[in-house]
Design an enzyme around this catalytic site. Sequence first.
Site, PDB file in Angstrom:
ATOM      1  N   GLY A   1       0.816  -1.215   0.000  1.00  0.00           N
ATOM      2  CA  GLY A   1       0.000   0.000   0.000  1.00  0.00           C
ATOM      3  C   GLY A   1       0.845   1.259   0.000  1.00  0.00           C
TER       4      GLY A   1
ATOM      5  N   ARG B   1       1.245  -5.769  -5.094  1.00  0.00           N
ATOM      6  CA  ARG B   1       1.226  -6.678  -3.949  1.00  0.00           C
ATOM      7  C   ARG B   1       1.669  -8.095  -4.305  1.00  0.00           C
ATOM      8  NH1 ARG B   1      -0.645  -4.547   0.714  1.00  0.00           N
ATOM      9  NH2 ARG B   1      -2.098  -2.790   0.664  1.00  0.00           N
TER      10      ARG B   1
ATOM     11  N   ASP C   1       0.306   1.831   8.526  1.00  0.00           N
ATOM     12  CA  ASP C   1      -0.303   1.126   9.663  1.00  0.00           C
ATOM     13  C   ASP C   1       0.552   1.202  10.927  1.00  0.00           C
ATOM     14  OD1 ASP C   1      -2.075   0.506   7.704  1.00  0.00           O
ATOM     15  OD2 ASP C   1      -1.937  -1.670   7.906  1.00  0.00           O
TER      16      ASP C   1
ATOM     17  N   TYR D   1     -25.098  15.427  15.957  1.00  0.00           N
ATOM     18  CA  TYR D   1     -24.678  14.150  15.355  1.00  0.00           C
ATOM     19  C   TYR D   1     -23.632  13.428  16.177  1.00  0.00           C
ATOM     20  CZ  TYR D   1     -26.718  15.640  10.873  1.00  0.00           C
ATOM     21  OH  TYR D   1     -27.569  16.042   9.885  1.00  0.00           O
TER      22      TYR D   1
HETATM   23  P1  FBP Z   1       0.647  -1.978   3.613  1.00  0.00           P
HETATM   24  O1  FBP Z   1       0.679  -2.873   4.808  1.00  0.00           O
HETATM   25  O2  FBP Z   1       1.033  -2.652   2.355  1.00  0.00           O
HETATM   26  O3  FBP Z   1       1.435  -0.739   3.855  1.00  0.00           O
HETATM   27  O4  FBP Z   1      -0.852  -1.495   3.386  1.00  0.00           O
HETATM   28  C1  FBP Z   1      -1.643  -1.151   4.459  1.00  0.00           C
HETATM   29  C2  FBP Z   1      -3.018  -0.668   4.050  1.00  0.00           C
HETATM   30  O5  FBP Z   1      -3.012   0.721   3.838  1.00  0.00           O
HETATM   31  C3  FBP Z   1      -4.012  -1.071   5.149  1.00  0.00           C
HETATM   32  O6  FBP Z   1      -4.151  -0.076   6.096  1.00  0.00           O
HETATM   33  C4  FBP Z   1      -5.255  -1.376   4.361  1.00  0.00           C
HETATM   34  O7  FBP Z   1      -6.032  -2.352   4.993  1.00  0.00           O
HETATM   35  C5  FBP Z   1      -4.734  -1.906   3.075  1.00  0.00           C
HETATM   36  O8  FBP Z   1      -3.478  -1.305   2.866  1.00  0.00           O
HETATM   37  C6  FBP Z   1      -5.631  -1.624   1.912  1.00  0.00           C
HETATM   38  O9  FBP Z   1      -5.100  -2.261   0.798  1.00  0.00           O
HETATM   39  P2  FBP Z   1      -5.457  -1.960  -0.707  1.00  0.00           P
HETATM   40  O10 FBP Z   1      -4.614  -0.799  -1.126  1.00  0.00           O
HETATM   41  O11 FBP Z   1      -5.042  -3.191  -1.419  1.00  0.00           O
HETATM   42  O12 FBP Z   1      -6.912  -1.651  -0.774  1.00  0.00           O
END
Ligand code: FBP
Length: 551
Positions: free
Chosen positions: A81, A145, A205, A243
């Site tokens: 990500g 990925r 993360d 809210y």
């Molecule tokens: P990385 O662990 O590869 O840094 O990605 C983390 C993340 O941003 C998570 O927080 C999230 O759940 C996921 O990627 C979302 O993945 P995608 O980009 O495949 O939707």
Amino acid sequence: MSTISTLQQERFSYRPKLPAVYSAHGPVVSVQEGARTTALADEAAIARSFPQTYGRPMLTFAVGQRRTVNPLRVGVILSGGQAPGGHNVIAGLFDGLKAVHPESELIGFLGGPSGLTDNKFRVLDQAIIDAFRNTGGFDLIGSGRTKLEKNEQFDKAAANCKALKIDAVVIIGGDDSNTNAGVLAEYFEAQKIPIRVIGCPKTIDGDLKNEQIEISFGFDTATKLYSELIGNIARDANSAKKYWHFIKLMGRSASHVTLECALQTHPNVALISEEVAEKKQTLRSIVTHVAGVVRDRAAQKRNFGVVLVPEGLIEFIPEIKLLIGELNDLLAVHEAAFNALTTSDDRLQFVSSKLTAGSAQVFNTLPGTIKLQLLADRDSHGQVQVSRIETEKLLLDLVNDQLREWAAEGKYPGSFSAQTHFLGYEGRCAAPSNFDADYCYSLGYTAVALVLAGKTGYMASVRQLCRPASEWVAGGVPLTMMMNIERRKGKDVPVIRKCLVDLNGKPFKTFAAARARWALETEYVYPGPIQYFGPSSVADAVTCTLGLEQG
Ligand code: FBP
């Protein structure tokens, strides 16, 4: 040519700060070796899996003597990500390589690890690097990925690197990508292939950290950006006073992002997945807790509030964790039969009939939309994609039901009106904060220093991050040092251990000591937008988590 924002234009000229060790001769440093290292756990098994690279020493850099070195050719890959600062790691690599020798070259493999195996690359030159300095995103070379884990992929990688005369590959990624970097380094060493492999710690993360790696890059910027938005939402809530806002925050497993945002903004509720697992809380007990806060605030005429929900929460609730585990196995085993079903009803029925009685009961109490989201496509590891599950809506619906029940019993006189939000993708490509811009650039330089020193199977490390950048300590951490054995897809395998929120750590304890007050009072903090210019106390500030961890 596309239009460039004024901020981006200004940021091109920002000169990231570097540790003082690089001020004399750039990445030409003297390398000080510590003692032999061991793995985090399961030492014997990790040593067996990494006979070539296991146990190497920690490395710390000191100012070295000027010496003549040959040009280097380095390949770089972005994996997983997006995280703010990726382009600055690449800029640091580029500038570091050119400082070592002007004929050195940086080759970007395109679209993530598959670029290395499929030989898709571009040679990065000064003009392209200058156009991406201090910018967010991974669009310079793209990411992916694909997992690098099979010998066949390693052989292709070796052949492509050989053809390109590459001396080293730098893999910028999270725990899984860096585990694979370690496996690739081991394979090259065993095959006597003279290509070094170096990792860099990336993920918003924040769960790739340990005693040696203080923070993964991207966490600082992403949490500052989310905290700005949460602060704005909280101020809106406190202005309109009508809210409740349920805000889900990214973080696939660990709740570091939620905890950091809670420390920055003081919401009324912040759920921490690790605590839910530790206390074996049920979905019902979580709902009762949140509804209780809504009721207690209503008793003080405060029919508004903010609830933070970590993205991974659902997988930490014991009964749902069990259910998801069964679903993952079931969908893997019965993939063809499941995919042949065309209607949602048929799919739900098919799955219910195959679950154990306990999990079937949990599954059937969930709203239809959540059930279907739990059955959606798995990621490349066969896991449910939690960012696609609307946990914030699930909680809101269940809290609403609970409040209605209490209202019918005369126990709740308030009015409940709520909004949901998901803060995730909007933070991953933000322009890196000064901290991330500096840290990433320093990581790039450090990776070059490791390559120059002939090291492989190391992660670039920059430490003492709460001090001014000039005092940061650069070096390398053996990848095997961060590993333990975990069960993945039915097999015991060595992996870099993911760091979850430590319930005995200072960040969590600080939050836990204040949360009862934040629940009932209205003590929101409004951090405002990331500052790129201005007083260092604002522009170079580190996260609350890092500040508390480092004392
Ligand atoms: P990385 O662990 O590869 O840094 O990605 C983390 C993340 O941003 C998570 O927080 C999230 O759940 C996921 O990627 C979302 O993945 P995608 O980009 O495949 O939707």
